[in-house]
Design a protein around this motif. Structure first.
Motif, PDB file in Angstrom:
ATOM      1  N   MET A   1       3.166   3.985   3.009  1.00 51.80           N
ATOM      2  CA  MET A   1       2.523   5.072   2.312  1.00 51.80           C
ATOM      3  C   MET A   1       2.070   4.573   0.947  1.00 51.80           C
ATOM      4  N   ILE A   2       0.878   5.037   0.547  1.00 54.65           N
ATOM      5  CA  ILE A   2       0.316   4.710  -0.761  1.00 54.65           C
ATOM      6  C   ILE A   2       0.141   6.014  -1.514  1.00 54.65           C
ATOM      7  N   SER A   3       0.643   6.082  -2.734  1.00 50.70           N
ATOM      8  CA  SER A   3       0.467   7.274  -3.569  1.00 50.70           C
ATOM      9  C   SER A   3      -0.641   7.026  -4.577  1.00 50.70           C
ATOM     10  N   LYS A   4      -1.474   8.030  -4.799  1.00 55.81           N
ATOM     11  CA  LYS A   4      -2.585   7.933  -5.750  1.00 55.81           C
ATOM     12  C   LYS A   4      -2.584   9.174  -6.626  1.00 55.81           C
ATOM     13  N   ALA A  10     -10.650  15.268 -10.399  1.00 52.91           N
ATOM     14  CA  ALA A  10      -9.916  15.592  -9.172  1.00 52.91           C
ATOM     15  C   ALA A  10     -10.332  14.759  -7.962  1.00 52.91           C
ATOM     16  N   GLY A  11     -10.822  13.559  -8.189  1.00 54.61           N
ATOM     17  CA  GLY A  11     -11.186  12.668  -7.091  1.00 54.61           C
ATOM     18  C   GLY A  11     -10.115  11.619  -6.868  1.00 54.61           C
ATOM     19  N   ILE A  12     -10.216  10.915  -5.750  1.00 54.93           N
ATOM     20  CA  ILE A  12      -9.333   9.782  -5.487  1.00 54.93           C
ATOM     21  C   ILE A  12     -10.175   8.623  -4.960  1.00 54.93           C
ATOM     22  N   THR A  13      -9.655   7.428  -5.126  1.00 50.67           N
ATOM     23  CA  THR A  13     -10.276   6.245  -4.552  1.00 50.67           C
ATOM     24  C   THR A  13      -9.379   5.774  -3.427  1.00 50.67           C
ATOM     25  N   PRO A  26     -18.757   1.740   2.213  1.00 50.70           N
ATOM     26  CA  PRO A  26     -19.280   2.613   1.156  1.00 50.70           C
ATOM     27  C   PRO A  26     -20.482   3.408   1.665  1.00 50.70           C
ATOM     28  N   GLY A  27     -20.536   4.675   1.324  1.00 49.05           N
ATOM     29  CA  GLY A  27     -21.656   5.522   1.698  1.00 49.05           C
ATOM     30  C   GLY A  27     -21.494   6.246   3.028  1.00 49.05           C
ATOM     31  N   MET A  28     -20.463   5.891   3.807  1.00 44.98           N
ATOM     32  CA  MET A  28     -20.302   6.580   5.086  1.00 44.98           C
ATOM     33  C   MET A  28     -19.790   7.998   4.853  1.00 44.98           C
TER      34      MET A  28
END
Length: 78
Positions: A1-4, A10-13, A26-28
């Motif tokens: 699990m990865i926490s961000k 309010a965005g995430i990468t 990218p872009g999909m």
């Protein structure tokens, strides 16, 4: 699990390693599916028929997604 953490807007990468494992580019387009338990599912976008909601045999025409069944019914009606 990865926490961000959410950004100030309010965005995430999604980490590059996760995108690479999933084959995401990218872009999909992706679909965001809210769950009743408050969780969120992110999956590759699937075109759905505007009229019946199926994902099978869907074609896009002038930004409208239509399945072959609904397309046939429209053709008969015209």
């Amino acid at each position: 699990m990865i926490s961000k953490k959410l950004t100030s807007k309010a965005g995430i990468t999604i980490p590059k390693s996760v995108r690479a494992d999933l084959g995401w580019q990218p872009g999909m387009a992706v679909d965001l599916i809210e769950q009743e338990d408050g969780s969120l599912i992110i999956r590759p976008h699937v075109n759905l028929c505007r009229f019946c909601g199926t994902h099978e045999n869907v074609q896009k025409y002038k930004d409208v997604c239509v399945c072959s069944s609904c397309g046939s019914k429209m053709k008969e009606a015209i």
